[in-house]
Write an enzyme that holds these catalytic residues in place. Structure first.
Site, mmCIF file in Angstrom:
data_model
loop_
_atom_site.group_PDB
_atom_site.id
_atom_site.type_symbol
_atom_site.label_atom_id
_atom_site.label_comp_id
_atom_site.label_asym_id
_atom_site.label_seq_id
_atom_site.Cartn_x
_atom_site.Cartn_y
_atom_site.Cartn_z
ATOM 1 N N CYS A 216 0.822 -1.212 0.000
ATOM 2 C CA CYS A 216 0.000 0.000 0.000
ATOM 3 C C CYS A 216 0.857 1.264 0.000
ATOM 4 O O CYS A 216 0.906 1.993 1.002
ATOM 5 C CB CYS A 216 -0.935 -0.027 1.191
ATOM 6 N N GLU A 217 1.578 1.493 -1.052
ATOM 7 C CA GLU A 217 2.397 2.691 -1.240
ATOM 8 C C GLU A 217 2.432 2.977 -2.734
ATOM 9 O O GLU A 217 2.621 2.046 -3.527
ATOM 10 C CB GLU A 217 3.862 2.438 -0.831
#
Ligand code: LLP
Length: 414
Positions: free
Chosen positions: A341-342
């Site tokens: 999640c980046e």
């Protein structure tokens, strides 16, 4: 060619990589033992009769089997922590061929190194010299050291991996070195035996390394004239590799031949500390395409490897060539991204790729150096398996982590 297509399948040595991927699962690092040994032998052979020590930089890839392969070939090792020392000894490395580099060694690490009988310390501060002296005295030993000097030479590489400029934290300003060697005479448990230097990594034009070598040799002449018994010079690592098709990396043989022109007549043992150029192009990261997704402006290829497995693209915008394990017709331009999640979680951006579809297997190339060693458990992802290929056979040299591995040492609050 170690990695090449044969009958439309990508091979490593004599082995179709898809056989490994299907059996071990993905993501998974795969290394070629032949490529590693070839590169190590290229260094060793290029030095010929000149007294030398090729100390593999353990930080590049510290898997025990990789270390064992190199130890059996006669390699020395450049370490930067007590953990790396532990690994080298566990793999059967010769302690006398170990150089201990690094900007901040703890007293415990110094003690372990001295008790293990390592060859030499590359020290980067007077404060550290005092601690080495004190620990050596306590153990009744004499410790050999080189100062790592900073020659103020600019290696044209990524700023995060350039180390030889005056404002970098590394080494001691070369101009200050004579005074420090002179003051170090008061340390009765130390013996100055060398000078070391390392100006950066992924250096494709190695003229700055030659320039640094020239400065270091001038310093050594001065130190010898002042009565220091300097017997070896350590010129660090840093030789770059080709990450892209068509990129020209210097050959190991040419690099060492040019280095020898500077050092051959100095009467010194020459140590070097290559990491990337030994293992970098010997390894790939295998990953599977999970999904394809289109936004108004982009095509995404979502794969099961992520920045936690290979952080180099996110951290340095590094380019790693990506090829399908089965040759595929057609082309797309896509971002290859992982599940983390980046937004920074990508393996490639705006990359022209063969037209892959969900389920396809890919190889992220040149991932043998600074790949697995920089992996993490971010997003509570288990770290990948590692595999070593020898001819047509292969072995798992590190099992894929399990969820139990993720929580080892943790206890929920009562
Ligand atoms: N010796 C010293 C003192 C070093 O600091 C290094 C690398 C080496 C030798 C080995 O250098 P090589 O031959 O591998 O260039 N994580 C970065 C690379 C960091 C290099 C740190 N020092 C990357 O992924 O590009």
């Amino acid at each position: 060619m170690i990695f090449r297509y044969q009958d439309d399948k990508l091979f490593c040595e004599m082995l179709a990589l898809e056989d490994v991927a299907e059996s071990v699962g993905t993501p998974c690092y795969v290394y070629s033992s032949a490529a590693i040994l070839q590169a190590w032998r290229a260094y060793d052979a290029a030095f010929g009769e000149l007294p030398h020590l090729v100390c593999y930089a353990v930080k590049a890839n510290s898997n025990l089997s990789v270390l064992k392969l190199l130890a059996d070939a006669g390699a020395g090792f450049d370490i930067v922590s007590g953990g790396e020392l532990f690994r080298v000894l566990r793999a059967g490395g010769d302690p006398k061929k170990i150089v201990f580099s690094g900007v901040g060694k703890t007293e415990a690490e110094i003690e372990l190194a001295l008790q293990s009988g390592i060859g030499t310390f590359n020290s980067e501060s007077e404060g550290e010299l005092a601690v080495i002296d004190q620990v050596a005295g306590r153990l009744g030993l004499i410790a050999e050291f080189s100062l790592r000097v900073n020659p103020d030479v600019n290696a044209d590489t990524h700023p995060y991996i350039s180390t030889g400029l005056r404002d970098h934290k590394f080494g001691i300003d070369i101009a200050d070195a004579p005074a420090i060697y002179a003051r170090a005479r008061q340390f009765t448990n130390l013996r100055a035996s060398g000078v070391s230097c390392h100006i950066g990594s992924q250096i494709l034009d190695y003229s700055p390394i030659l320039e640094a070598a020239g400065k270091v040799l001038t310093l050594i002449e001065q130190l010898q004239a002042e009565g220091h018994a300097i017997r070896h010079v350590d010129l660090g690592g840093g030789l770059g590799i080709a990450y892209k098709d068509g990129e020209n990396a210097p050959s190991i043989a040419t690099f060492i031949a040019d280095l020898r022109e500077r050092v051959d007549r100095a009467g010194l043992t020459v140590t070097i500390e290559p990491g990337r150029s030994i293992v970098g192009n010997a390894g790939v990261l295998l990953t599977r395409v999970l999904y394809l997704k289109k936004s108004p402006s982009k095509q995404f290829v979502i794969v099961d490897a992520a920045m936690n497995d290979l952080i180099r693209p996110a951290l340095y915008k590094a380019h790693h060539t990506i090829r399908p394990l089965r040759a595929t017709e057609g082309a797309i331009v896509a971002d290859v991204v992982g599940p983390v999640c980046e937004t920074g979680d990508f393996l490639a951006r705006d990359r022209e790729l063969p037209a892959v579809i969900a389920g396809d297997l890919l190889a992220v190339e040149s991932a043998g150096a600074y790949g697995f060693v920089q992996s993490s458990n971010y997003n509570s992802r288990t770290r990948p398996a590692e595999v070593l290929v020898e001819g047509s056979s292969w072995r798992i040299i590190r099992s894929r982590e399990t969820n139990e591995d993720l929580v080892r040492g943790e206890e929920p609050l009562l």
